[in-house]
Design an enzyme around this catalytic site. Structure first.
Site, PDB file in Angstrom:
ATOM      1  CG  HIS A 233      -1.762  -1.252   1.278  1.00 32.11           C
ATOM      2  ND1 HIS A 233      -1.443  -2.270   2.146  1.00 32.11           N
ATOM      3  CD2 HIS A 233      -2.822  -1.676   0.575  1.00 32.11           C
ATOM      4  CE1 HIS A 233      -2.294  -3.266   1.972  1.00 32.11           C
ATOM      5  NE2 HIS A 233      -3.144  -2.941   1.034  1.00 32.11           N
ATOM      6  N   GLY A 234       2.127   1.108  -0.345  1.00 34.98           N
ATOM      7  CA  GLY A 234       2.951   2.267  -0.597  1.00 34.98           C
ATOM      8  C   GLY A 234       3.523   2.991   0.606  1.00 34.98           C
TER       9      GLY A 234
END
Lengths: 172, 694
Positions: free
Chosen positions: A137-138
């Site tokens: 999710h970065g």
């Protein structure tokens, strides 16, 4: 059942019901407890020793303790400086670099390699902060393993560990 | 269950819900308002007990599956892991394995109750047939479950039972290969048996729903066999039947708990603590006790196909019973002749059960044939004939008139006990002569053990000495793979400290690796390590080469994997005296049983004569000598002492949670007795007004 005037019959029923309920609760306990880690799993979670000698500067290795990946990063001068020269107050989870390494061992960062967002494994030497980037999710972590950007709420956790010598640590 | 429910909810939400899904009304009319004859005796409580046991089996089974691995290489080990390492794993497994037996105890009482009181007669034929289907499903489930631990009895039981189908002409072999999923019992078989063992209990639960449904359509029978005529004759299911059933469930739990906590392996077979070995069949292959009568019928027929047909017929004949019984009177209480033949039939079934457990030789075969013939004669000839020739006693006009006959149940129970005891007492003593000849080895002498009995505890000093014997003598050839060094410092064990356990571990070399160079290496043991395998042999092939074709058995469960035949009446008394040290006594006897071979006995090459070893020729040379192990606690190091010490150590190794088991067992027993007492008085209070009116 009038509570104002309890009869002997009421007492008997309440006593029987109570004893039955206690029995049912006692039976439930083994059924719940059996799902906890068993003795062999706990024994396998014993501390491990890691030799730091072969880890080159700039290298990050991954070892397993209690089935969790542990990142051991041999930080470069640049990475150490970056970690130290951050305005701590501006961080999402403010923590100075000195609280994340052992005194006198600034070049060694030891963290649990699990993203504090939802448990994925971040990739080393990626992202904008000379640290880790989580592909799920970065989330981005810096060279001190602190969260800098993305949805993760906390810095990478530090496992319990101690230096046995300058080149050997015991995790756990 | 027929017609609209009498349930009238007051609450607005419940009214709304009931109008859309009348499930509360269904439960209410089935288990609350449902009229139940007021003269039911305690034999009628076993239906409830059976539902309870089905629940116990499903819940404990679901839990066991969380720790079990259905693979031929791991099944046995995963069960041992469960018994040793999982929290309360030993308890959950013993509940499940003994629960199966208790389930069958209850179902047999339930079935014989049906036979005695004519519960199968019009209008309850379908109810009865559904019961037979449940029973067949239970047998299948029990068999499948017994294969899962993958011990010797699991493997060979599965082999024998699946080979029933090879008796089918022409396609038999094809069917068996299909069942196995291979050329022999193997991993595909284990995996499909596991799958089906998980499935069938839910099928049983489904058929139980039908069974109860059919019961509630026809109404319950009762000891008089006279249908209830008015509401005078019945009481609402709740609280009357509910509290009575619950009381008996608690009483039943006392028996159940006795087996689980005090004699948990009594109803199993020692051989099933030996891992499955496709190359060796156990000496006496015997099914679980609940199949024994049918096993006796199978073996009594000298023809393979006919034997299998006879065995299946002996169960399926129950389906036709409602039409084989020609008597219009239901209850045996009013059938003087049938009552006699009923008890003869019970005795014949017990007799078949006993014979099924004995070796199929000599007089046992003849007795089994006679009883097999009688079993079928009872159904095909006696039952139809009795209805025609018997003059029943006059029936009461109604249940209320009959008045409760308290003596009935007690007399029946007494008759069962006396009948069973006299039968068991007479038959085997007549056969005792024969039996002496079958015994090749003497009975191991009994020793006194500190860990025997309901409050038994291991003698820590003895276990420490025993461990020394194991380490210095046995461990060169025998493994102890299910034990870890950490176990030595655990509660209920030899009482080593953590530091001592660590020091012991460091004394052993353990293989680890691969290291960074890709090589395996040896290091000192740590507390978390399992005991390493013996150093004198690398694998079974080498062991066979070294030790005259045998493999030194792993000793982890040895004390539970060895036994000797106890014989009558000891095998029954053992339940009450909690004697379960056969294996330990055998190990001591074996250590001391070395003798020069008697004249006329030819000792095979590489064999040593031992009078307690089954074939008398054992590959292991006498392992112990006086003074061999240096005891540091002042105990004299005789062969006898070393043998006892190592046997006690192995008893602990086989059952490391024994002390906890007995301790919890005592607490459970105290609880159950108090609870049963409270339930009894509650039941009396609830029923007081009914008995007053009657």
């Amino acid at each position: 059942m009038s509570s104002a005037e309890p009869s002997r019959r009421d007492f008997l029923y309440i006593a029987t019901g109570t004893v039955g309920a206690v029995g049912a609760a006692a039976v439930a306990w083994p059924l719940i407890s059996q799902m906890n880690p068993d003795a062999s799993t706990i024994a396998a979670g014993a501390p491990i020793d890691v030799d730091l000698g072969p880890i080159a500067e700039g290298q990050v290795i991954k070892v397993f303790w209690r089935s969790k990946p542990i990142f051991i990063s041999h930080r470069t001068k640049k990475e150490i400086d970056e970690a130290k020269n951050v305005n701590v107050a501006s961080l999402p989870d403010p923590q100075p670099d000195s609280a994340r390494v052992k005194e006198g061992h600034d070049q060694w960062l030891v963290v649990i390699g699990i993203c504090t967002h939802l448990g994925c494994i971040p990739l080393a030497h990626q992202g904008n902060y000379d640290g880790w980037f989580c592909p799920c999710h970065g989330s981005q972590y810096d060279s001190s393993g602190r969260i800098r950007q993305g949805p993760a709420p906390a810095n990478l956790y530090i496992p319990p560990y101690a230096f046995l010598s300058d080149t050997k640590i015991r995790i756990g | 269950m027929s017609g609209p429910s009498s349930y009238q909810p007051q609450n607005a939400f419940l009214k709304w819900f009931e109008a859309r899904l009348p499930i509360i009304g269904l439960v209410h009319s089935s288990f609350v308002a449902y009229p139940t004859p007021k003269n039911l005796n305690y034999w009628w409580t076993f239906g409830g007990i059976l539902s309870f046991m089905l629940g116990v089996q499903i819940i404990t089974g679901i839990v066991l599956v969380m720790h079990y691995t259905p693979h031929v290489d791991m099944a046995f080990d995963s069960v041992e892991h469960l018994m040793r390492d999982v929290n309360y794993g030993w308890l959950l497994r013993y509940l499940h394995s003994n629960g199966a037996s208790m389930f069958f105890v209850a179902v047999y009482i339930h079935m014989f109750r049906g036979l005695y009181y004519g519960s199968y007669k019009e209008p309850r034929e379908v109810l009865w047939i559904l019961g037979v289907i449940i029973y067949l499903l239970m047998m299948a489930t029990g068999f499948l479950g017994y294969t899962l631990p993958w011990g010797q009895m699991s493997f060979w039981g599965a082999t024998v039972i699946t080979n029933f189908f090879s008796a089918i002409p022409i396609v038999g072999e094809t069917v068996v290969t299909w069942l196995w999923g291979g050329y022999a019992i193997g991993n595909p078989t284990l995996q499909r048996f596991f799958s089906l063992h998980y499935l069938l209990p839910f099928v049983i639960a489904g058929v139980v729903v039908l069974h109860v449904w059919a019961l509630h359509v026809a109404g319950q029978g009762n000891p008089t066999g006279v249908e209830p005529k008015s509401s005078q004759d019945t009481v609402p299911f709740t609280p009357y039947a509910t509290v009575k059933d619950s009381f008996m469930m608690v009483v039943f739990c006392i028996v159940f708990a006795w087996f689980v906590f005090y004699v948990p392996n009594y109803l199993g077979h020692a051989d099933n603590y030996i891992p499955a070995n496709p190359g060796v069949t156990p000496m006496h292959i015997v099914p679980e006790w609940y199949y024994l009568p049918f096993y006796a019928i199978l073996r009594s027929i000298p023809d393979k196909l006919a034997g299998v047909i006879a065995m299946f017929s002996s169960i399926l004949i129950l389906v036709f019973l409602p039409w084989l019984d020609t008597s219009k009177v239901r209850s045996a209480s009013y059938r003087p002749l049938y009552r006699v033949f009923f008890w003869i039939f019970v005795a014949a079934c017990l007799g078949l059960g006993y014979l099924g457990s004995q070796a199929p030789e000599g007089i046992y075969v003849i007795a089994a044939r006679i009883l097999t013939a009688y079993y079928f004669i009872h159904f095909i000839i006696i039952t139809p004939l009795l209805g025609l020739i018997e003059t029943p006693k006059p029936l009461p006009n109604s249940i209320s008139e009959s008045v409760l006959k308290r003596s009935g149940a007690v007399a029946a129970l007494l008759a069962l006990l006396v009948g069973g005891a006299t039968f068991l007492g007479s038959t085997p003593s007549a056969l005792a002569q024969e039996k002496q000849e079958i015994h090749e080895t003497p009975i191991p002498p009994r020793n006194t053990w500190s860990f025997a009995g309901p409050f038994g505890k291991f003698d820590q000093q003895q276990l420490q000495r025993g461990f020394k014997v194991y380490k210095e003598v046995c461990s060169t050839c025998h493994g102890l793979k299910f034990l870890s060094f950490r176990n030595l410092a655990e509660a209920g064990g030899p009482g080593f400290t953590e530091a001592q356990a660590a020091a012991i571990a460091a004394d052993f070399k353990v293989q680890d690796g691969p290291n960074d160079q890709g090589d395996m290496f040896e290091r000192d043991g740590r507390v978390g390590d399992a005991f390493p395998p013996p150093t004198t042999w690398k694998n079974e092939a080498q062991a066979r080469q070294l030790y005259s074709g045998t493999v030194p058995p792993d000793m982890s469960v040895l004390a539970k994997a060895r036994t000797y035949e106890r014989g009558f009446p000891w095998f029954l008394l053992d339940i009450f005296t909690q004697f379960q040290e056969e294996g330990v006594d055998y190990i001591v006897a074996l250590m001391k049983g070395y003798e020069p071979a008697p004249a006329g006995f030819t000792l095979p090459a590489g064999g040593n004569y031992n009078k307690y070893f089954p074939s008398n020729s054992i590959a292991m040379p006498p392992p112990l000598t006086d003074g061999l192990v240096d005891y540091t606690d002042g105990t004299k190091s005789t062969i006898e002492q070393q043998a006892k010490d190592v046997a006690a150590f192995l008893a602990w190794a086989a059952e490391p949670h024994m002390e906890a088991r007995k301790r919890i067992g005592f607490q459970v027993m105290v609880f159950l007795v108090i609870f049963a007492g409270l339930m009894y008085f509650t039941k009396k209070k609830v029923w007081a007004d009914v008995h007053g009116h009657a």
